[in-house]
Design a protein around this motif. Sequence first.
Motif, PDB file in Angstrom:
ATOM      1  N   VAL A   1       0.828  -1.255   0.011  1.00  0.00           N
ATOM      2  CA  VAL A   1      -0.115  -0.032  -0.066  1.00  0.00           C
ATOM      3  C   VAL A   1       0.846   1.032   0.014  1.00  0.00           C
ATOM      4  CG1 VAL A   1      -1.607   1.468   1.558  1.00  0.00           C
ATOM      5  CG2 VAL A   1      -1.861  -1.036   1.223  1.00  0.00           C
ATOM      6  N   ARG A   2       0.647   2.278  -0.838  1.00  0.00           N
ATOM      7  CA  ARG A   2       1.162   3.491  -0.895  1.00  0.00           C
ATOM      8  C   ARG A   2       0.387   4.689  -1.163  1.00  0.00           C
ATOM      9  NH1 ARG A   2       3.934   1.832  -6.051  1.00  0.00           N
ATOM     10  NH2 ARG A   2       2.012   0.616  -5.986  1.00  0.00           N
ATOM     11  N   PHE A   3       0.472   5.706  -0.420  1.00  0.00           N
ATOM     12  CA  PHE A   3      -0.397   6.715  -0.469  1.00  0.00           C
ATOM     13  C   PHE A   3       0.560   7.974  -0.267  1.00  0.00           C
ATOM     14  CE2 PHE A   3      -0.731   4.925   3.774  1.00  0.00           C
ATOM     15  CZ  PHE A   3      -0.315   5.948   4.722  1.00  0.00           C
ATOM     16  N   THR A   4      -0.012   9.237  -0.945  1.00  0.00           N
ATOM     17  CA  THR A   4       0.396  10.557  -0.541  1.00  0.00           C
ATOM     18  C   THR A   4      -0.767  11.513  -0.712  1.00  0.00           C
ATOM     19  OG1 THR A   4       2.581   9.819  -1.986  1.00  0.00           O
ATOM     20  CG2 THR A   4       1.951  12.406  -1.524  1.00  0.00           C
ATOM     21  N   MET A   5      -0.982  12.158   0.413  1.00  0.00           N
ATOM     22  CA  MET A   5      -1.861  12.923   0.732  1.00  0.00           C
ATOM     23  C   MET A   5      -1.886  14.286   1.326  1.00  0.00           C
ATOM     24  SD  MET A   5      -4.353  10.571   0.048  1.00  0.00           S
ATOM     25  CE  MET A   5      -5.784  11.107   0.795  1.00  0.00           C
ATOM     26  N   GLU A   6      -2.538  15.154   1.008  1.00  0.00           N
ATOM     27  CA  GLU A   6      -2.561  16.552   1.530  1.00  0.00           C
ATOM     28  C   GLU A   6      -4.154  16.803   2.116  1.00  0.00           C
ATOM     29  OE1 GLU A   6      -0.738  19.543  -0.716  1.00  0.00           O
ATOM     30  OE2 GLU A   6      -0.504  18.366  -2.214  1.00  0.00           O
ATOM     31  N   GLY A   7      -4.220  17.662   2.994  1.00  0.00           N
ATOM     32  CA  GLY A   7      -5.335  17.919   3.475  1.00  0.00           C
ATOM     33  C   GLY A   7      -5.357  19.453   4.318  1.00  0.00           C
ATOM     34  N   ASN A   8      -6.402  19.800   4.585  1.00  0.00           N
ATOM     35  CA  ASN A   8      -6.865  20.791   5.717  1.00  0.00           C
ATOM     36  C   ASN A   8      -8.116  20.757   6.290  1.00  0.00           C
ATOM     37  OD1 ASN A   8      -8.798  21.746   3.978  1.00  0.00           O
ATOM     38  ND2 ASN A   8      -7.470  22.889   2.544  1.00  0.00           N
ATOM     39  N   ASP A   9      -8.522  21.765   6.939  1.00  0.00           N
ATOM     40  CA  ASP A   9      -9.714  21.623   7.849  1.00  0.00           C
ATOM     41  C   ASP A   9     -11.045  21.278   7.054  1.00  0.00           C
ATOM     42  OD1 ASP A   9      -8.775  22.384  10.218  1.00  0.00           O
ATOM     43  OD2 ASP A   9      -9.027  24.461   9.786  1.00  0.00           O
ATOM     44  N   TYR A  10     -10.981  21.129   5.664  1.00  0.00           N
ATOM     45  CA  TYR A  10     -12.320  20.951   5.006  1.00  0.00           C
ATOM     46  C   TYR A  10     -12.395  19.745   4.063  1.00  0.00           C
ATOM     47  CZ  TYR A  10     -12.948  25.624   7.077  1.00  0.00           C
ATOM     48  OH  TYR A  10     -12.738  26.627   8.215  1.00  0.00           O
ATOM     49  N   ARG A  11     -10.831  19.353   3.629  1.00  0.00           N
ATOM     50  CA  ARG A  11     -11.144  18.293   2.508  1.00  0.00           C
ATOM     51  C   ARG A  11      -9.600  17.663   2.491  1.00  0.00           C
ATOM     52  NH1 ARG A  11      -9.560  18.936  -2.713  1.00  0.00           N
ATOM     53  NH2 ARG A  11      -8.650  20.855  -3.333  1.00  0.00           N
TER      54      ARG A  11
ATOM     55  N   VAL B   1      -8.184  10.288  -4.490  1.00  0.00           N
ATOM     56  CA  VAL B   1      -8.965  10.597  -3.134  1.00  0.00           C
ATOM     57  C   VAL B   1      -9.298  12.279  -3.436  1.00  0.00           C
ATOM     58  CG1 VAL B   1      -8.815  11.094  -0.612  1.00  0.00           C
ATOM     59  CG2 VAL B   1      -7.888   8.861  -1.875  1.00  0.00           C
ATOM     60  N   ASN B   2     -10.421  12.504  -2.985  1.00  0.00           N
ATOM     61  CA  ASN B   2     -10.955  13.952  -3.010  1.00  0.00           C
ATOM     62  C   ASN B   2     -12.220  13.878  -1.839  1.00  0.00           C
ATOM     63  OD1 ASN B   2     -11.287  16.659  -3.086  1.00  0.00           O
ATOM     64  ND2 ASN B   2     -12.087  16.599  -5.358  1.00  0.00           N
ATOM     65  N   HIS B   3     -11.871  13.986  -0.926  1.00  0.00           N
ATOM     66  CA  HIS B   3     -12.603  13.495   0.374  1.00  0.00           C
ATOM     67  C   HIS B   3     -13.137  14.815   1.108  1.00  0.00           C
ATOM     68  CE1 HIS B   3     -14.576  11.646   3.741  1.00  0.00           C
ATOM     69  NE2 HIS B   3     -14.014  12.211   4.703  1.00  0.00           N
ATOM     70  N   LYS B   4     -14.481  15.070   1.061  1.00  0.00           N
ATOM     71  CA  LYS B   4     -15.037  16.140   1.918  1.00  0.00           C
ATOM     72  C   LYS B   4     -14.974  15.855   3.413  1.00  0.00           C
ATOM     73  CE  LYS B   4     -18.689  19.623   2.040  1.00  0.00           C
ATOM     74  NZ  LYS B   4     -20.000  20.148   1.393  1.00  0.00           N
ATOM     75  N   ARG B   5     -14.478  16.699   4.339  1.00  0.00           N
ATOM     76  CA  ARG B   5     -14.328  16.310   5.753  1.00  0.00           C
ATOM     77  C   ARG B   5     -15.963  16.478   6.271  1.00  0.00           C
ATOM     78  NH1 ARG B   5     -10.457  18.794  10.573  1.00  0.00           N
ATOM     79  NH2 ARG B   5     -11.541  17.624  12.158  1.00  0.00           N
ATOM     80  N   VAL B   6     -16.411  15.601   7.140  1.00  0.00           N
ATOM     81  CA  VAL B   6     -17.477  15.903   7.818  1.00  0.00           C
ATOM     82  C   VAL B   6     -17.237  16.579   9.197  1.00  0.00           C
ATOM     83  CG1 VAL B   6     -19.183  14.708   9.315  1.00  0.00           C
ATOM     84  CG2 VAL B   6     -18.663  13.688   7.234  1.00  0.00           C
ATOM     85  N   PRO B   7     -17.773  17.905   9.547  1.00  0.00           N
ATOM     86  CA  PRO B   7     -17.092  18.841  10.415  1.00  0.00           C
ATOM     87  C   PRO B   7     -17.034  18.043  12.119  1.00  0.00           C
ATOM     88  CG  PRO B   7     -18.662  20.056   9.250  1.00  0.00           C
ATOM     89  CD  PRO B   7     -18.713  18.448   8.714  1.00  0.00           C
ATOM     90  N   GLU B   8     -17.919  16.983  11.999  1.00  0.00           N
ATOM     91  CA  GLU B   8     -17.866  16.536  13.571  1.00  0.00           C
ATOM     92  C   GLU B   8     -16.837  15.489  13.382  1.00  0.00           C
ATOM     93  OE1 GLU B   8     -21.358  18.660  12.815  1.00  0.00           O
ATOM     94  OE2 GLU B   8     -20.714  16.995  11.390  1.00  0.00           O
ATOM     95  N   HIS B   9     -16.291  14.981  12.595  1.00  0.00           N
ATOM     96  CA  HIS B   9     -15.388  14.005  12.456  1.00  0.00           C
ATOM     97  C   HIS B   9     -13.829  14.692  13.140  1.00  0.00           C
ATOM     98  CE1 HIS B   9     -16.966  11.251   9.285  1.00  0.00           C
ATOM     99  NE2 HIS B   9     -17.768  11.152  10.471  1.00  0.00           N
ATOM    100  N   THR B  10     -13.168  13.837  14.068  1.00  0.00           N
ATOM    101  CA  THR B  10     -12.014  14.371  14.623  1.00  0.00           C
ATOM    102  C   THR B  10     -11.024  14.357  13.433  1.00  0.00           C
ATOM    103  OG1 THR B  10     -11.297  12.139  15.219  1.00  0.00           O
ATOM    104  CG2 THR B  10     -12.570  13.415  16.793  1.00  0.00           C
ATOM    105  N   PHE B  11      -9.575  14.860  13.593  1.00  0.00           N
ATOM    106  CA  PHE B  11      -8.519  14.611  12.885  1.00  0.00           C
ATOM    107  C   PHE B  11      -8.209  13.514  12.527  1.00  0.00           C
ATOM    108  CE2 PHE B  11      -3.958  14.422  12.119  1.00  0.00           C
ATOM    109  CZ  PHE B  11      -3.731  15.174  11.169  1.00  0.00           C
ATOM    110  N   PHE B  12      -8.397  12.324  13.434  1.00  0.00           N
ATOM    111  CA  PHE B  12      -7.868  11.230  12.968  1.00  0.00           C
ATOM    112  C   PHE B  12      -8.700  10.383  12.444  1.00  0.00           C
ATOM    113  CE2 PHE B  12      -4.810  12.373  16.421  1.00  0.00           C
ATOM    114  CZ  PHE B  12      -3.676  11.983  15.683  1.00  0.00           C
TER     115      PHE B  12
END
Length: 595
Positions: A457-467, A521-532
């Motif tokens: 498995v290999r992954f390279t990701m970026e993120g912020n508060d919203y996605r 991956v282009n995932h929209k964050r659920v605001p109630e979900h914790t960082f992890f």
Amino acid sequence: MKPIWKWIIGIFILLVVALSGAIWYFSRNWKPIVEEKLQEVIKNSTDSLYKLSYDKLDLNLAIGNVTLENAMLVPDSAVYAQMEAVQKAPDNLYDIRLKALKIRRFGIIDILTNRKLTIKSISLEDPAIHLTNKYHAYNDTVVSESKKTLYESVKDVLQSVNVRDIMMENVSFKYSKLSEGKSSDFAVKDIKISVHDVLIDETSLADTSRLMYTKMVEIVVPGFTYNFADGFYQAKFDELKINTREQNILLTNVDYKPVMNKAAYFKKKGKNVTMADLHFDTLRMEQLNFRALMDNQQTIAKKVQIKNGHAKLYNDKRYPKSPKNQIGQAPHQKLLRVKQLIDLDSVFVENVDVLYGEMSGKYHREGQISFDGATGILTHVTNDSVKLAKNKFMKADLRAKVMNSGSLHATFSFDMLSKNGAYSYAGSLKPMQAPAFNRILTPLLNVEIGSGNIRSVRFTMEGNDYRSWGDFRFDYDNLKINLLNEEGEKKKKKILSFLVNQLVIDDSNPDANEVYHIGKVNHKRVPEHTFFKNLWQSLLDGIKQTAGISPEREQRLIGSAQSAKKAVEQTKGSVKKTKGFLNRLFKKDEEKQQE
């Protein structure tokens, strides 16, 4: 020549006798003077709040010894009440008692000729210190007057004070916090404190090699347990060692854990909150700036070591959860908001097992995922704006065994100055058997992986508060899924499992057509979900894409099930055995969908 020597010897003897007599006289007559001065100093320096008492004072000027037996420095409750009435009472009260205070080998000649006090040793036997804290709001707004330094307080009498060693054995310390008529206490016993080379003069305060006029303070605290006031958690350690000369703090066998088992914890809480159980064999801070810590409550150190232990987190979905907006609550964002300065060059983690467990609200079973033997380093762990202006990234490089099987390597980079909590992470997982994940899948989802070889498995990701966005690559083969009946995992839904394996997921990547699937991956964050949790949901999105689990394929599974049921109804009366079999297969699934 002989008469001259006789005169010299005679004069010497006369001087010795005179000096001895003077010492004897002053030893007898200084005692009441010293006692009177002691009481006067205590009274004036504490506004009559404290009283000093003792059983016996021995003063021997000939050899430079002083002994104070059964001494007590205690607050006067009547005076304290008067100070509270006029809003001048301090928040902290001290009650200090000791079996004996012994001062050994102080030089009376140096005091008389050079105004310098030199003491070989001071020892305090069995000190008992009780600190009581009572909050007074007016102390938050009181402007404190600039206080004299210790040297400024003694310079009119002495040019310098030097004590080679101060020793305190068997120290007992008790802390009591009074709030709304209730007292919360904790106590520590058998503390050992050693202080070396105390110097008070006009230069010592500016001496960077000294901390509070000393060359070294060493404190050893054996065995400490503290039960938190909420009744849920306990903190303890086997030993604490502090050495200011070596700039080290060492804690051994550190625990922060609930005082009750999981079932009792969640029942008493009555809601689904995270329960934490932490244990570390070793917690060490090296090259710690004690001066910054004591003067400004700043934590500045070159190295922190966390070695051998576990960090276990649990949730129980049988209890309600109060959703909270988690935007802005990532670890690096929380660090930046800490009021006190934190600046750690490196945090080393060695052999720490990380486990997350969750009790299913539907199946009443606990699933677990573990990252065993986590080892790595976090660098530039700081909220210092000056340092962040030069380098704004906090980084982590960690390795662990997933489910004690596949080797995981992950790196994180946190932008500490980003207004939207920007971060990036990358990782790889080496070969392992997919059924290892049944430990979390089967209890929570009533699904098991029958077989599967994870090649990488290999992954390279970026993120912020919203996605979150990035690439996810998952190489595997021979993947088979078994759906289980609610009666138990041994009874499998064979037909529906067959449809899932044939219509919903690819049994390998590259698939049977030798097409290699990459998760975009282009995932929209659920605001109630914790960082992890958001991290996991983003990776899960990549897993589903590389395994061929698309929304269209899920719809095909539902359609196939409905078609099979319809076919059974049309053949009613002619194929009874087939009808009965398929009806039993799909009846429960239809009922679930209707629910």
